[in-house]
Design an enzyme around this catalytic site. Structure first.
Site, PDB file in Angstrom:
ATOM      1  CB  CYS A   1      -8.314   8.390 -11.010  1.00 39.00           C
ATOM      2  SG  CYS A   1      -9.492   7.017 -10.699  1.00 39.00           S
TER       3      CYS A   1
ATOM      4  N   PRO B   1       0.768  -1.107   0.007  1.00 41.97           N
ATOM      5  CG  PRO B   1       0.069  -0.821   2.261  1.00 41.97           C
ATOM      6  CD  PRO B   1       0.940  -1.857   1.466  1.00 41.97           C
ATOM      7  CB  ALA B   2       0.099   4.658  -0.640  1.00 35.97           C
ATOM      8  CG  HIS B   3       5.044   6.153   2.437  1.00 34.89           C
ATOM      9  ND1 HIS B   3       5.187   7.242   3.236  1.00 34.89           N
ATOM     10  CD2 HIS B   3       5.097   6.704   1.111  1.00 34.89           C
ATOM     11  CE1 HIS B   3       5.528   8.235   2.335  1.00 34.89           C
ATOM     12  NE2 HIS B   3       5.583   7.798   1.083  1.00 34.89           N
TER      13      HIS B   3
ATOM     14  CD  GLU C   1      -7.386   0.525 -13.805  1.00 37.12           C
ATOM     15  OE1 GLU C   1      -7.452   1.479 -14.290  1.00 37.12           O
ATOM     16  OE2 GLU C   1      -7.893  -0.650 -14.288  1.00 37.12           O
ATOM     17  CG  LEU C   2      -1.052   4.071 -15.080  1.00 37.14           C
ATOM     18  CD1 LEU C   2      -0.138   4.095 -16.303  1.00 37.14           C
ATOM     19  CD2 LEU C   2      -0.296   3.986 -13.825  1.00 37.14           C
TER      20      LEU C   2
HETATM   21  N1  LIG Z   1      -6.969   4.734 -12.813  1.00 37.93           N
HETATM   22  C1  LIG Z   1      -7.314   4.455 -11.389  1.00 37.93           C
HETATM   23  O1  LIG Z   1      -8.090   3.358 -11.266  1.00 37.93           O
HETATM   24  C2  LIG Z   1      -6.669   5.360 -10.412  1.00 37.93           C
HETATM   25  C3  LIG Z   1      -7.331   5.110  -9.089  1.00 37.93           C
HETATM   26  C4  LIG Z   1      -6.897   5.775  -8.140  1.00 37.93           C
HETATM   27  C5  LIG Z   1      -5.751   6.553  -8.330  1.00 37.93           C
HETATM   28  N2  LIG Z   1      -4.937   6.671  -9.258  1.00 37.93           N
HETATM   29  C6  LIG Z   1      -3.991   7.559  -9.671  1.00 37.93           C
HETATM   30  O2  LIG Z   1      -3.184   7.625  -8.867  1.00 37.93           O
HETATM   31  C7  LIG Z   1      -2.532   8.639  -8.526  1.00 37.93           C
HETATM   32  C8  LIG Z   1      -2.270   9.236  -6.922  1.00 37.93           C
HETATM   33  O3  LIG Z   1      -1.913   8.211  -6.422  1.00 37.93           O
HETATM   34  P1  LIG Z   1      -0.357   8.370  -5.702  1.00 37.93           P
HETATM   35  O4  LIG Z   1       0.062   9.768  -5.577  1.00 37.93           O
HETATM   36  O5  LIG Z   1      -0.363   7.369  -4.453  1.00 37.93           O
HETATM   37  O6  LIG Z   1       0.547   7.486  -6.884  1.00 37.93           O
HETATM   38  P2  LIG Z   1       1.959   7.256  -6.834  1.00 37.93           P
HETATM   39  O7  LIG Z   1       2.293   6.783  -8.042  1.00 37.93           O
HETATM   40  O8  LIG Z   1       2.669   8.231  -6.368  1.00 37.93           O
HETATM   41  O9  LIG Z   1       1.948   5.970  -5.970  1.00 37.93           O
HETATM   42  C9  LIG Z   1       1.450   4.675  -6.025  1.00 37.93           C
HETATM   43  C10 LIG Z   1       1.887   3.772  -5.552  1.00 37.93           C
HETATM   44  O10 LIG Z   1       3.381   3.671  -5.835  1.00 37.93           O
HETATM   45  C11 LIG Z   1       4.352   3.588  -4.813  1.00 37.93           C
HETATM   46  N3  LIG Z   1       5.466   4.296  -5.445  1.00 37.93           N
HETATM   47  C12 LIG Z   1       5.726   5.782  -5.395  1.00 37.93           C
HETATM   48  N4  LIG Z   1       6.892   5.963  -6.023  1.00 37.93           N
HETATM   49  C13 LIG Z   1       7.472   4.826  -6.288  1.00 37.93           C
HETATM   50  C14 LIG Z   1       8.609   4.644  -7.015  1.00 37.93           C
HETATM   51  N5  LIG Z   1       9.481   5.569  -7.369  1.00 37.93           N
HETATM   52  N6  LIG Z   1       8.877   3.231  -7.408  1.00 37.93           N
HETATM   53  C15 LIG Z   1       7.971   2.353  -6.957  1.00 37.93           C
HETATM   54  N7  LIG Z   1       6.692   2.748  -6.313  1.00 37.93           N
HETATM   55  C16 LIG Z   1       6.521   3.867  -5.944  1.00 37.93           C
HETATM   56  C17 LIG Z   1       3.509   4.521  -3.770  1.00 37.93           C
HETATM   57  O11 LIG Z   1       4.388   4.262  -2.488  1.00 37.93           O
HETATM   58  C18 LIG Z   1       2.251   3.818  -4.067  1.00 37.93           C
HETATM   59  O12 LIG Z   1       1.998   2.590  -3.332  1.00 37.93           O
HETATM   60  C19 LIG Z   1      -3.085   9.805  -9.390  1.00 37.93           C
HETATM   61  O13 LIG Z   1      -2.310   9.782 -10.634  1.00 37.93           O
HETATM   62  C20 LIG Z   1      -4.170   8.959  -9.797  1.00 37.93           C
HETATM   63  O14 LIG Z   1      -4.928   9.175 -10.662  1.00 37.93           O
HETATM   64  C21 LIG Z   1      -5.601   5.985 -10.571  1.00 37.93           C
HETATM   65  N1  LIG Z   2     -12.898   6.998  -7.901  1.00 37.69           N
HETATM   66  C1  LIG Z   2     -11.970   5.872  -8.584  1.00 37.69           C
HETATM   67  C2  LIG Z   2     -10.654   5.971  -7.929  1.00 37.69           C
HETATM   68  C3  LIG Z   2      -9.690   6.816  -8.579  1.00 37.69           C
HETATM   69  O1  LIG Z   2      -9.085   7.475  -7.953  1.00 37.69           O
HETATM   70  C4  LIG Z   2     -12.826   4.608  -8.587  1.00 37.69           C
HETATM   71  O2  LIG Z   2     -13.960   4.581  -8.488  1.00 37.69           O
HETATM   72  O3  LIG Z   2     -12.070   3.380  -8.725  1.00 37.69           O
END
Ligand SMILES: NC(=O)c1ccc[n+]([C@@H]2O[C@H](COP(=O)([O-])OP(=O)(O)OC[C@H]3O[C@@H](n4cnc5c(N)ncnc54)[C@H](O)[C@@H]3O)[C@@H](O)[C@H]2O)c1
Ligand SMILES: N[C@@H](CC=O)C(=O)O
Length: 493
Positions: free
Chosen positions: A293, A185-187, A259-260
């Site tokens: 997102c 998970p995210a920290h 999922e970005l």
């Molecule tokens: N498409 C979808 O379903 C969806 C859903 C939710 C969030 N998001 C996207 O997520 C982003 C926001 O979340 P965030 O800030 O946690 O994203 P992030 O990419 O910074 O982090 C996501 C995960 O990757 C890890 N991480 C971060 N840096 C890393 C590295 N250098 N190497 C490996 N792992 C690393 C983090 O610890 C976390 O667990 C937004 O861009 C959002 O649109 C997309």
């Molecule tokens: N709202 C989205 C998460 C994106 O950040 C979802 O329903 O999966």
């Protein structure tokens, strides 16, 4: 109040990793604080595991795979349903944990728990429907077909904005398919993941099937990507990190689902009631304080109703309450950390410096250092950061357009392709936009678009693959073709 004192079941608040059914400290004692973004209060600490401990999680998952895949689908279904029941039974505690670590208002956190649990129930059932095919044979006296088999261990790397549902949408699919999972998970938001582990254990999910590892993100992710025994990586997060992980998975040639980011256009047709459309746009923009997102980042309004739309939008936005998500009546909680606030401010400054009009958004009203007041910009143009970057903040940008072809071009003018919103009642316009928009998901006259039956995912730089729906489980299945030859005469083959 301390977090555990707020919970009716304090054992849901765990400050360990969870590997092979055991709560695990960091071998070298490294740890990190987790902070409530609304107050800055330290909620607890999590261990930063050493590389050997991450490898131990892979060993545990490898051992668990043997037994987990051998269960019948209906046996896995029963355990997942038990997990679902526990998520429901503990939904209030899970929501409190989420609001404290993520910041979202408690009603939204309750909604996410419900949403996250719904994927567990969905995939528990879908696991019983991983049908193969019978193939009419072109080989004499042979029977041909396919079987669906679990791909193997899956690594799941998830973001902080939806700390529970982004895990269950992946984990339930993988586990229903017969795959053990290692969740990173995210920290910023580990406690929701750890509560999921506690409830998985209580549900009788065997040791090693659901693991949660914690550590330095780049280091842990690198190990998971390199590891040959891990056969699938599913990542939700930013496009920047997604690209990095895709590259890192090249050597081990694993299945990668991404999922970005999104940068959703919200298109308002000339036939719309401006008030109705403005209220919908506010709802689509400000959920999770814009850290979604699916957030409506670029609001494209037909020029004939632009001014009326802006007025209704500004009035509706002014009625939003910003504050600690634990307080009642709060609509927007804090952003996740100070850097997110700084990024939002930079995006607003950039837009204003390039000619956007700041209609509303007074940061002096912010109730704390991680809060960002809802902000409205008009005259937004494509040379501004707000056009191209996900603001991931409560900053709305409005642009006027003159005809359908122009708005299609504007909407597609981004590297992202996750979700788009269209508001119009003209069926010809709906069909034209639906087909022309380069997005994985298009919601017409609806802010709500997600849920378990939906194939969630994006095109372009918004990702690879789909989660949820009837195809979400395929990300964790291999197709094995078989040819049974020399069967004697097989009629109809
Ligand atoms: N498409 C979808 O379903 C969806 C859903 C939710 C969030 N998001 C996207 O997520 C982003 C926001 O979340 P965030 O800030 O946690 O994203 P992030 O990419 O910074 O982090 C996501 C995960 O990757 C890890 N991480 C971060 N840096 C890393 C590295 N250098 N190497 C490996 N792992 C690393 C983090 O610890 C976390 O667990 C937004 O861009 C959002 O649109 C997309
Ligand atoms: N709202 C989205 C998460 C994106 O950040 C979802 O329903 O999966």
């Amino acid at each position: 109040m301390t977090l555990s004192n707020m919970l009716s079941d304090p054992r849901l608040f765990r400050q360990y990793a969870y590997v092979d059914g055991k709560w695990t400290h960091a071998d070298q004692g490294r740890e990190e604080a987790v902070v409530d973004p609304a107050t800055g209060e330290v909620l607890g600490h999590i261990p930063l595991l050493e590389p050997a401990q991450i490898t131990a999680a892979v060993d545990a998952a490898e051992a668990a795979f043997v037994h987990w895949r051998a269960l019948r689908a209906d046996e896995r279904c029963e355990r997942l349903l038990a997990w679902y029941d526990l998520l429901q039974a503990h939904r209030e505690d899970l929501a409190i944990l989420m609001t404290r670590e993520q910041g979202k208002p408690l009603p939204d956190a309750r909604g996410e728990v419900e949403y996250g649990a719904s994927f567990v129930r969905w995939f528990a059932e879908e696991g019983k429907r991983t049908f193969g095919d019978t193939i009419p044979s072109h080989i004499p006296n042979a029977a041909l077909g396919t079987l669906k088999e679990p791909v193997g261990i899956a690594a799941l790397i998830t973001p902080w904005n939806f700390p529970l549902a982004m895990i269950t949408r992946k984990a339930a699919a993988a586990m229903a398919a017969g795959c053990p999972v290692i969740v990173k998970p995210a920290h910023e938001t580990p406690f929701s993941a750890l509560a999921l582990a506690e409830l998985a254990e209580r549900a009788g999910i065997p040791a090693g099937v659901f693991n949660v590892v914690l550590g330095e993100a780049a280091e842990v992710s690198r190990i998971l990507c390199d590891e040959d025994r891990i056969k699938a990586l599913s990542f939700t997060g930013s496009t920047r990190v997604g690209r990095l992980l895709l590259e890192q998975c090249a050597n081990s040639v694993k299945r990668v689902s991404l999922e970005l980011g999104g940068n959703a256009p919200f298109i308002v047709g000339p036939d719309m009631d401006p008030k109705e459309a403005a209220f919908a746009a506010v709802a689509a923009k400000f959920q999770t304080a814009g850290q979604d997102c699916l957030a409506a980042d670029r609001i494209l309004v037909h020029e004939s109703l632009h001014d009326a739309f802006v007025e209704h939008f500004a009035n509706r936005m002014a009625a939003l309450t910003v504050g600690n998500g634990l307080e009642s009546e709060v609509d927007l909680g804090p952003l996740i950390h100070r850097q997110a606030v700084e990024k939002a401010a930079a995006i607003v400054d950039d837009a204003v410096s390039k000619g956007a009009t700041l209609v509303a958004g007074d940061q002096r009203q912010a109730p704390g250092e991680n809060f960002f007041m809802p902000t409205l910009l008009t005259n937004v143009t494509h040379d501004m950061k707000i056009w191209h970057e996900e603001s991931f903040a409560p900053v709305a940008g409005i642009t006027a357009y003159s005809d359908d072809d122009q708005v299609i071009e504007m909407a597609n003018d981004t590297e992202y392709g996750l979700a788009a919103y269209v508001y119009t009642h003209d069926i010809r316009r709906i069909w034209k936009l639906l087909r022309a928009l380069e997005y994985g998901m298009v919601a017409v006259n609806s802010v709500k678009m997600t849920g378990p039956p939906v194939p969630f995912g994006g095109v372009k730089h918004s990702g690879l693959g789909r989660e949820g729906g009837v195809t979400g489980i395929d990300e964790y299945l291999e197709t094995k073709y078989y040819c049974l030859g020399a069967l004697g005469s097989v009629s109809g083959s």
